[in-house]
Design an enzyme around this catalytic site. Structure first.
Site, mmCIF file in Angstrom:
data_model
loop_
_atom_site.group_PDB
_atom_site.id
_atom_site.type_symbol
_atom_site.label_atom_id
_atom_site.label_comp_id
_atom_site.label_asym_id
_atom_site.label_seq_id
_atom_site.Cartn_x
_atom_site.Cartn_y
_atom_site.Cartn_z
ATOM 1 N N ASP A 84 0.648 -1.222 0.155
ATOM 2 C CA ASP A 84 0.069 0.082 -0.154
ATOM 3 C C ASP A 84 0.647 1.245 0.142
ATOM 4 O O ASP A 84 1.565 0.928 1.065
ATOM 5 C CB ASP A 84 -1.335 0.034 1.614
ATOM 6 C CG ASP A 84 -1.937 0.994 0.954
ATOM 7 O OD1 ASP A 84 -2.629 1.138 0.803
ATOM 8 O OD2 ASP A 84 -1.734 2.304 2.375
ATOM 9 N N GLU B 6 1.271 -0.498 -5.051
ATOM 10 C CA GLU B 6 0.291 0.528 -5.068
ATOM 11 C C GLU B 6 1.061 2.142 -5.343
ATOM 12 O O GLU B 6 1.315 2.294 -4.158
ATOM 13 C CB GLU B 6 -0.483 0.266 -4.512
ATOM 14 C CG GLU B 6 -1.888 1.018 -4.481
ATOM 15 C CD GLU B 6 -2.366 2.194 -3.687
ATOM 16 O OE1 GLU B 6 -3.205 2.915 -3.930
ATOM 17 O OE2 GLU B 6 -1.386 2.324 -2.259
HETATM 18 C C1 NOJ Z 1 -4.127 3.028 -1.063
HETATM 19 C C2 NOJ Z 1 -5.450 1.622 -0.238
HETATM 20 O O1 NOJ Z 1 -5.555 1.525 -2.390
HETATM 21 C C3 NOJ Z 1 -6.558 2.837 -0.303
HETATM 22 O O2 NOJ Z 1 -7.793 2.652 0.193
HETATM 23 C C4 NOJ Z 1 -6.177 3.459 1.407
HETATM 24 O O3 NOJ Z 1 -7.175 4.261 1.806
HETATM 25 C C5 NOJ Z 1 -5.146 3.832 0.950
HETATM 26 N N1 NOJ Z 1 -3.879 3.276 0.841
HETATM 27 C C6 NOJ Z 1 -4.627 4.672 2.340
HETATM 28 O O4 NOJ Z 1 -3.621 3.335 3.068
#
Ligand code: NOJ
Length: 554
Positions: free
Chosen positions: A215, A274
């Protein structure tokens, strides 16, 4: 690609490249299947649906966070990285799920949230109970506020969910949270933070997890030397390692450290970043001595247009060659409006404004959305690389844009004072049956209401219908498994500007007609089509796969 043979739970020589062309199915645990009727999806619920996942034909499941959490951000606010939220299950039930998946030949990827913990994490509680300058505060990003008594935030930075990115703690110090205040950012300049995440990664890897989704992978390393930049400076797109908070070159030192750990396993554990960075910076995250793969979100933002799609595909295949990774293709996930709905809206629709109108302005053209969504899905499934599917897209689920305000959970809604609706509309529980208060998701309760008209998309109904989106996905995944071989693609010169066409090793061809009128079907035998195709024409907004005579132009 891995054959759908049973994966042994005991170590055997395994295919270390399983991920390169895998179909990965994202499960948002709270909204998948609720086995105990408390309104929240759980691990036994997912285990019970492993036969469904096997029948669908996916290679891996990615579980969004299932860790203990107050759900200030749907579980991306983690209290304890090495446990399961009691509402979702237990570690034993996690092991049962992993075993069931592995027995079905499906790998398991878990979500790691290293940019921030929750404010209930033992470290953060200790930091709040400790004075400024203490060791406990060094694990986070505390700064003295400006003004005589520290009454002003250290900078004017704003958080992703709206409002200031600094929160005061009452003693003149403030802590940084790039997301919600319940998600304090960790200080990755601190060695103990490094050690803690290595321990967490090892914990899950030892437990038989096959890979990790990382993440906010672009934000861990930060340059907080004073004076802090202003928000206006941050907005000025200073990429290339110069942004103080995002995509700094040092972030890759962390991933090199993690890669050494991942490579101690057989097969090596995989990871996908991500990372919301410009395309040309993505390869760094995907490099073999780093995380190994990075999400390509370009199609999430693309308009329905042949030239746009072709350019995105070409660019990302080039980036994959550059990094040595395979590309990733994503049309939907838990953060964006579902693609069946995006494509149902007129080009250029402001999705936030549309959500604010409860999905009424403009009204979506559902048939068109479904048609384009299937065509886009079949196109991406024909591409070399991994395809990431989001739960419910295989049913053709639309976004639920008219959830009442009092059930909304997304911090975006709360932090924007209700101006932005946020992401709950794509997180509504799945409909499994055509009847019942929660359409088979659970018993009487669902943490977000399941619209009664979701019965149209129920698994029960779609399984019985050869023309359903579910039947279409099953066929597409089975054909992909049969056809997919090398990782190359040869572009074919289309005879029509609305067409995107390419050939894959083995002589199969994918042709998408983005236009609103039919185009001639190339010679060859039809493998499958995203919409009923008759005669020698590709209907409007349709993808076909054909086994083609290599001499024929498209
Ligand atoms: C990316 C995640 O996909 C999302 O759902 C989240 O709110 C943010 N990162 C913060 O962790």
């Amino acid at each position: 690609m891995t054959a759908l043979s049973e994966l042994d739970e005991t170590p055997t020589p395994q295919d270390a490249a399983w991920w390169r062309q895998a179909v990965v199915y994202q499960v948002y645990p709270r909204s998948f299947a609720d086995s105990n009727g408390d309104g929240i999806g759980d691990l036994p619920g997912i285990t019970g649906k492993v036969p469904y996942l096997r029948e669908l034909g996916v290679d891996a499941v990615w579980l969004s966070p299932f860790y203990p959490s107050a759900l200030a951000d749907g579980g991306y606010d983690v209290d304890d990285y090495r446990d399961v939220d009691p509402r979702i299950g237990t570690l034993e039930q996690f092991d049962e799920l992993r075993t069931a998946l592995h027995r079905a030949g499906i790998r398991l990827i878990v979500d790691i949230v290293p940019n921030h913990t929750s404010n209930r994490h033992v470290w953060f509680r200790e930091a709040l109970a400790s004075p400024p300058g203490s060791r406990a505060r060094e694990r986070y990003i505390f700064r003295r506020g400006r003004g005589e008594h520290g009454e002003l935030p250290p900078s004017d930075w704003t958080s992703t969910f709206g409002g200031p990115a600094w929160e005061p703690v009452g003693d003149g110090e403030w802590y940084l949270h790039l997301f919600a205040p319940e998600q304090p950012d960790l200080n990755w300049a601190d060695d103990e933070v490094h050690q803690e995440f290595l321990t967490t990664l090892k914990f899950w890897a030892d437990r038989g997890v096959d890979g990790f989704r990382i993440d906010v992978a672009h934000a861990l390393a930060k340059d907080l030397t004073e004076p802090l930049a202003s928000q206006a400076d941050l907005k000025a797109d200073i990429w290339g390692g110069a942004h103080p908070l995002e995509d700094r070159d040092e972030v890759h030192d962390i991933y090199r450290e993690w890669r050494q750990l991942f490579n101690q396993y057989d097969p090596p554990r995989t990871a996908v970043a991500e990372a919301w960075v410009p395309a040309h910076r993505r390869s760094r995250y995907a490099s073999p001595d780093g995380l190994g793969q990075a999400f390509n979100f370009d199609l999430l933002e693309a308009t329905w247009d042949a030239t746009t799609f072709a350019a995105i595909i070409d660019k990302n295949l080039e980036l994959a060659r550059e990094s040595g990774a395979s590309s990733t293709w994503v049309l939907s996930n838990h953060d964006v409006v579902r693609h069946a709905t995006r494509y149902a809206l007129p080009e250029g629709t402001d999705l936030d404004a549309w959500l604010t109108s409860d999905g009424t302005d403009p009204l979506p053209d559902e048939d068109r959305g479904r048609r384009r969504a299937r065509a886009a899905t079949l196109l991406t499934l024909a591409l070399p690389g991994s395809a990431y599917l989001y739960q419910g897209e295989e049913l053709g689920l639309p976004e639920v844009a008219d959830l009442p305000d009092d059930v909304l959970q997304d911090p975006t809604f709360l932090r924007s004072g209700g101006v932005q609706k946020g992401r709950d509309g794509c997180r509504v529980p799945l409909p499994w049956t055509t009847h019942g208060p929660t359409l088979g998701f659970g018993d009487q309760l669902a943490h977000l209401p399941v619209p009664t008209d979701f019965g149209r998309f129920a698994v029960e109904r779609e399984e019985a219908d050869d023309a359903s989106t579910l039947s279409f996905y099953r066929q597409a995944l089975a054909e992909r498994r049969r056809l997919q071989s090398g990782e190359t693609l040869d572009w074919l010169t289309p005879t029509h500007p609305t067409v995107v066409a390419f050939r894959r090793p083995g002589g199969w061809t994918s042709v998408t007609n983005f236009g609103s009128s039919p185009v001639p079907m190339p010679a060859g035998s039809l493998i499958m089509s995203s919409a009923p195709a008759e005669g020698r024409e590709i209907p409007a907004e349709t993808t076909v796969w054909i086994l083609q005579d290599p001499e024929h132009a498209v």
